[in-house]
Design an enzyme around this catalytic site. Structure first.
Site, PDB file in Angstrom:
ATOM      1  N   HIS A  75       0.826  -1.220   0.000  1.00 33.54           N
ATOM      2  CA  HIS A  75       0.000   0.000   0.000  1.00 33.54           C
ATOM      3  C   HIS A  75       0.854   1.263   0.000  1.00 33.54           C
ATOM      4  CE1 HIS A  75       0.306   0.814   4.434  1.00 33.54           C
ATOM      5  NE2 HIS A  75       0.274  -0.490   4.559  1.00 33.54           N
ATOM      6  N   ASP A  77      -0.087   4.416   1.081  1.00 32.40           N
ATOM      7  CA  ASP A  77      -0.275   5.400   2.150  1.00 32.40           C
ATOM      8  C   ASP A  77       0.453   4.985   3.413  1.00 32.40           C
ATOM      9  OD1 ASP A  77      -2.202   3.240   2.328  1.00 32.40           O
ATOM     10  OD2 ASP A  77      -3.142   4.322   3.987  1.00 32.40           O
ATOM     11  N   ASP A 105       6.262   1.021   6.768  1.00 32.61           N
ATOM     12  CA  ASP A 105       4.933   0.442   6.564  1.00 32.61           C
ATOM     13  C   ASP A 105       4.188   1.353   5.599  1.00 32.61           C
ATOM     14  OD1 ASP A 105       2.413  -0.589   6.686  1.00 32.61           O
ATOM     15  OD2 ASP A 105       2.108  -0.235   8.821  1.00 32.61           O
ATOM     16  N   GLU A 138      -4.968   2.136   2.807  1.00 35.54           N
ATOM     17  CA  GLU A 138      -5.055   0.863   3.537  1.00 35.54           C
ATOM     18  C   GLU A 138      -5.210   1.124   5.023  1.00 35.54           C
ATOM     19  OE1 GLU A 138      -3.622  -2.665   5.761  1.00 35.54           O
ATOM     20  OE2 GLU A 138      -2.843  -0.625   5.818  1.00 35.54           O
ATOM     21  N   GLU A 139      -4.470   2.125   5.491  1.00 37.04           N
ATOM     22  CA  GLU A 139      -4.432   2.404   6.937  1.00 37.04           C
ATOM     23  C   GLU A 139      -5.768   2.901   7.480  1.00 37.04           C
ATOM     24  OE1 GLU A 139      -2.080   1.439   8.657  1.00 37.04           O
ATOM     25  OE2 GLU A 139      -0.150   1.627   7.633  1.00 37.04           O
ATOM     26  N   ASP A 162       3.009  -6.730   3.713  1.00 39.12           N
ATOM     27  CA  ASP A 162       2.530  -5.693   4.638  1.00 39.12           C
ATOM     28  C   ASP A 162       2.460  -6.235   6.055  1.00 39.12           C
ATOM     29  OD1 ASP A 162       1.554  -3.319   5.575  1.00 39.12           O
ATOM     30  OD2 ASP A 162      -0.506  -3.680   4.927  1.00 39.12           O
ATOM     31  N   HIS A 343       3.855   2.174  13.128  1.00 44.07           N
ATOM     32  CA  HIS A 343       2.836   3.053  13.725  1.00 44.07           C
ATOM     33  C   HIS A 343       3.371   3.731  14.983  1.00 44.07           C
ATOM     34  CE1 HIS A 343      -0.821   1.043  11.547  1.00 44.07           C
ATOM     35  NE2 HIS A 343       0.266   1.050  10.799  1.00 44.07           N
TER      36      HIS A 343
HETATM   37 ZN   LIG Z   1       0.759  -1.549   6.353  1.00 42.73          ZN
END
Ligand SMILES: [Zn+2]
Length: 375
Positions: A75, A77, A105, A138-139, A162, A343
């Site tokens: 992904h 984003d 990520d 995706e997030e 991912d 994150h």
């Molecule tokens: Zn991810």
């Protein structure tokens, strides 16, 4: 392990990617970069727009026309904050210099895919058709994957890249995930003058929260109430509370039973206290559980072993684009790229993992080209 990938170029691509700010739904700039890179690597490129963003699909035709096509996905984003990112690069790793996430990520995956395509192109490696999907948002809830028109995808096998942690994990199962919203409506009253006239939505919500199953329900199931909003002032018996919760399970029967228990419990409490309750639920994605044998999984395991890594087949409690691909009949694993502490502002990736992830991907592409179209 034979050296196929170009370490310096892979690192350079990764660093370029992390410097492109790409929060969810703001993927224009990174999308333009990826279209250019895919075209340079000999792919034809299709951009699929949807109301809030777009997905990029690249197709690299292989001369092995009898081979089953393979889908690679990551992904575009990232979680925020990413604005004004500063990074540190030393002999061992790339990390955020603090204040922002790194965005490995999922940019570590994008860099690994782009490097693998470049290697195939310049070394003329024999392969079947390769399809690439770079998804968006995706997030925020797998928006890009959910809006992808899968009719343009021919692959029946997908490698989603991912997953976090050291390289070596192959995720073969993920839960169904439902979210829900409960609106509890009581009766407002002046808290000092006539509290007897009120029915406190907050007190009822508190009773509901403590009564329903929560946390780890069993080895396959979790539940959580994550948001509570309500009340207007200390001198008002509160009229309304909204609770937002979720349930996840690898077993749909347990998920349904847990949901029924939570909703029935809440409704009974509401009835006993004389308040109204409205419950809305939404299925975010469905569970999948892949067979651990069969040609595709054997091929995946062999690719890891060729790179000197014994793979671990694992179940996750999280969702990814792999759930959506599996829902659409594409057998999709999710593998780790080496990204760690994602994150968070402590996010980092070891250089050796960034490289190993790319090497594994190349071995997957090479091995997959000997799987025939009907596998
Ligand atoms: Zn991810």
């Amino acid at each position: 392990m034979r050296d196929l990938a170009n370490k310096q170029r892979l690192l350079k691509t990764f660093i370029e990617l992390v410097h492109i700010n790409s929060p969810s739904f703001e993927e224009r700039e990174i999308g333009a970069y990826l279209i250019k890179r895919l075209e340079q690597a000999g792919c034809s490129v299709l951009v699929q727009e949807y109301d809030r963003s777009f997905n990029v699909i690249g197709v690299k035709r292989g001369e092995r026309t009898e081979a089953a096509p393979l889908l690679l996905s990551a992904h575009m984003d990232t979680i925020e904050p990413t604005e004004g990112i500063r990074i540190t690069v030393d002999d061992e790793m790339v990390r955020s210099a603090g204040g922002t996430v790194l965005g490995s990520d999922d940019k570590s995956a994008i860099a690994q895919i782009l490097e693998a395509l470049d290697v195939i192109q310049e070394q003329n490696l024999s392969h079947g058709d390769i399809e690439v999907v770079f998804s968006s948002a995706e997030e925020k809830g797998l928006f890009g994957a959910k809006n992808l028109d899968c009719r343009s995808i021919r692959s029946r096998h997908a490698i989603v890249m991912d997953s976090s942690g050291s390289v070596g994990n192959i995720i073969v199962g993920a839960p169904t995930h439902i979210t829900y919203k409960m609106l509890i409506s009581g009766r407002p009253a002046h808290a000092g003058i006539e509290p007897e006239q009120g029915l406190s939505a907050i007190r009822v919500a508190a009773e509901v929260i403590t009564a329903v199953p929560d946390g780890r329900i069993d080895s396959e199931t979790t539940a959580n109430i994550g948001i509570i909003r309500g009340g207007t002032a200390t001198n008002v018996v509160p009229k309304e509370v909204v609770l937002h919760g979720e349930i996840r399970s690898h077993c749909d029967g347990v998920l349904t039973a847990t949901r029924d228990l939570i909703f029935d419990t809440a409704r009974k409490i509401a009835a006993r206290r004389g308040v109204t309750i409205d419950i809305m639920e939404h299925e975010e994605y469905k569970t999948f559980r892949l067979r651990e044998d069969g040609p595709f999984m054997e091929m995946m395991k062999e690719a890891f072993r060729r790179c000197g890594i014994e793979p671990a087949l694992v179940l996750t409690g999280g969702g990814s684009d792999a759930n959506i691909f599996n829902q659409n009949g594409i057998c999709a694993v999710n593998i780790s790229t080496g990204m760690q502490r994602v994150h968070s502002t402590d996010e980092f990736i070891l250089k050796k993992d960034l490289y190993a992830g790319c090497q594994i991907l190349l071995e997957c592409i090479i091995l997959h080209s000997s799987l025939r179209r009907d596998t």
